[in-house]
Motif scaffolding. Structure first.
Motif, PDB file in Angstrom:
ATOM      1  N   VAL A  26     -34.661   1.116  13.382  1.00 47.74           N
ATOM      2  CA  VAL A  26     -35.447   2.164  12.739  1.00 47.74           C
ATOM      3  C   VAL A  26     -36.909   2.054  13.167  1.00 47.74           C
ATOM      4  CG1 VAL A  26     -36.330   3.025  10.527  1.00 47.74           C
ATOM      5  CG2 VAL A  26     -33.915   2.413  10.765  1.00 47.74           C
ATOM      6  N   THR A  27     -37.468   3.164  13.640  1.00 47.01           N
ATOM      7  CA  THR A  27     -38.854   3.183  14.111  1.00 47.01           C
ATOM      8  C   THR A  27     -39.737   4.147  13.325  1.00 47.01           C
ATOM      9  OG1 THR A  27     -38.280   4.893  15.739  1.00 47.01           O
ATOM     10  CG2 THR A  27     -38.148   2.592  16.459  1.00 47.01           C
ATOM     11  N   GLN A  28     -39.129   5.054  12.560  1.00 49.33           N
ATOM     12  CA  GLN A  28     -39.906   6.121  11.928  1.00 49.33           C
ATOM     13  C   GLN A  28     -40.342   5.804  10.503  1.00 49.33           C
ATOM     14  OE1 GLN A  28     -38.093  10.054  12.448  1.00 49.33           O
ATOM     15  NE2 GLN A  28     -36.840   9.249  14.104  1.00 49.33           N
ATOM     16  N   PHE A  29     -39.726   4.822   9.874  1.00 50.79           N
ATOM     17  CA  PHE A  29     -39.991   4.562   8.459  1.00 50.79           C
ATOM     18  C   PHE A  29     -40.137   3.070   8.205  1.00 50.79           C
ATOM     19  CE2 PHE A  29     -37.434   8.425   8.855  1.00 50.79           C
ATOM     20  CZ  PHE A  29     -38.255   9.343   8.209  1.00 50.79           C
ATOM     21  N   GLN A  30     -40.776   2.768   7.069  1.00 52.02           N
ATOM     22  CA  GLN A  30     -40.924   1.381   6.655  1.00 52.02           C
ATOM     23  C   GLN A  30     -40.806   1.297   5.133  1.00 52.02           C
ATOM     24  OE1 GLN A  30     -44.795   0.226   7.998  1.00 52.02           O
ATOM     25  NE2 GLN A  30     -45.890   1.659   6.676  1.00 52.02           N
ATOM     26  N   ALA A  31     -40.586   0.093   4.652  1.00 53.89           N
ATOM     27  CA  ALA A  31     -40.461  -0.108   3.211  1.00 53.89           C
ATOM     28  C   ALA A  31     -41.699   0.426   2.498  1.00 53.89           C
ATOM     29  CB  ALA A  31     -40.262  -1.585   2.917  1.00 53.89           C
ATOM     30  N   GLY A  32     -41.462   1.136   1.399  1.00 49.26           N
ATOM     31  CA  GLY A  32     -42.545   1.722   0.624  1.00 49.26           C
ATOM     32  C   GLY A  32     -42.762   3.192   0.883  1.00 49.26           C
ATOM     33  N   ASP A  33     -42.232   3.728   1.976  1.00 47.24           N
ATOM     34  CA  ASP A  33     -42.379   5.155   2.272  1.00 47.24           C
ATOM     35  C   ASP A  33     -41.677   6.000   1.209  1.00 47.24           C
ATOM     36  OD1 ASP A  33     -43.851   4.765   4.567  1.00 47.24           O
ATOM     37  OD2 ASP A  33     -42.151   5.034   5.942  1.00 47.24           O
TER      38      ASP A  33
END
Length: 333
Positions: free
Chosen positions: A78-85
């Motif tokens: 996954v490149t588009q999102f991260q934890a907390g989004d």
């Protein structure tokens, strides 16, 4: 974790809240803690088995088609999102499951939610927004300068279809109840017909496109407003042969859908007009385009004020099916 599941198709189906294992994201997926999930007429169609020829589910299946929530973990690719989004989505049709505390979703189906909306408001956007976007851009291929009529467009669909159509340079005509007129005009509707006072089909002639939200019984009126060669795109009346061909269904399904849609096709063909049916799909890139419109115009979807929790899922479905909600019905987690 808890999830509302369908055990069997039934005209009088009820969902059951079960404890199921927490899902783990695959390499291309994100894990989302669901904060709000919208309840739609589509959920009732799935539960009754009405759409099983389009998409059949292995039961038990966790129900729910659209949600807003917070990313808690991401897969290795996954490149588009991260934890907390803070994200929202119309889930892929083959992998629904919004009525659950957590869900894994392919990153390609997700977008960051509009910053000015809370989770309940955001959950009301994806399915309707993508339906409007795909209807106008893909199914109708509408062009600037053309016109589109939306009978019954004063509700949640019109809230997003009207501004999307106006952004495309279309003239927009809407029929609906008196309560929806001011909002539809504020969104950019060029003409509005209060159905209690005016029959739109007696006032409108030679529009390029119609988006049907009311069903097969309304088709004769809608066709009467169309120019020769124009198209009625239905969200409700039912599939036909063209729909089966577009989705590359098997030969027997093409034959069945040809039979089911024959009356609808014949009504259009007799007037040198076209009938199409659509079923919205997930698309994160298109949802980002919808987000830009929602954010740019600071749109806030109408929400049914009754507060529903997961344990109230069947009452929420009943309100969608037989009540008169004042906006999108939302399950809050």
């Amino acid at each position: 974790m808890q999830a509302a599941q369908l055990l069997k198709y039934d005209r009088q189906f009820k969902l059951v809240v079960n404890d199921i294992p927490m899902p783990e994201p695959q390499c291309h997926e994100i894990l989302v803690q669901v904060k709000a999930a919208a309840v739609n007429p589509l959920d009732r169609l799935i539960g009754t088995g009405s759409v099983r020829l389009i998409q059949d589910y292995k039961r038990p299946v966790t129900m729910g088609n659209e949600l807003a929530g917070v990313v808690t973990a991401v897969g290795s690719a996954v490149t588009q999102f991260q934890a907390g989004d803070r994200v929202y989505t119309r889930l892929p049709l083959t992998k629904i499951g919004a009525f659950a505390e957590y869900v894994t979703i392919d990153q390609a189906a997700v977008a960051l939610m509009p910053a000015h909306l809370d989770f309940a408001q955001a959950a009301a956007v994806p399915l309707t927004g993508l339906t409007a976007y795909q209807a106008l851009h893909e199914e109708l291929k509408a062009k600037a300068g053309e016109s589109v009529l939306i009978p019954g467009g004063s509700g949640s669909f019109g809230q997003l279809a009207i501004p999307i159509a106006k952004q495309m340079g279309l003239t927009v005509l809407v029929s609906g109840n008196a309560r929806g007129e001011a909002n539809a005009k504020a969104l950019g509707a060029d003409q509005y017909f209060d159905y209690r006072k005016t029959n739109y089909w007696e006032q409108v002639q030679a529009v390029d496109n119609v988006i049907d939200t009311l069903g097969a019984a309304e088709l004769p009126h809608e066709l009467a407003t169309l120019k020769a060669g124009g198209t009625v795109l239905s969200l409700k009346a039912g599939p036909n042969r063209q729909f089966a061909q577009d989705h590359q269904f098997s030969a027997w399904k093409r034959g069945l859908f040809s039979l089911v849609g024959r009356k609808l096709d014949r009504q259009a063909q007799q007037q040198n007009k076209h009938y199409r049916f659509m079923f919205v799909r997930s698309d994160g890139e298109q949802l980002r385009s919808v987000t830009d419109i929602v954010t740019g115009k600071q749109l806030v979807p109408a929400i049914e004020p009754t507060v529903f929790k997961l344990k109230d899922i069947n009452a929420a479905l009943d309100l969608v099916g037989s009540g008169h909600p004042k906006g999108k019905v939302i399950i809050r987690f």
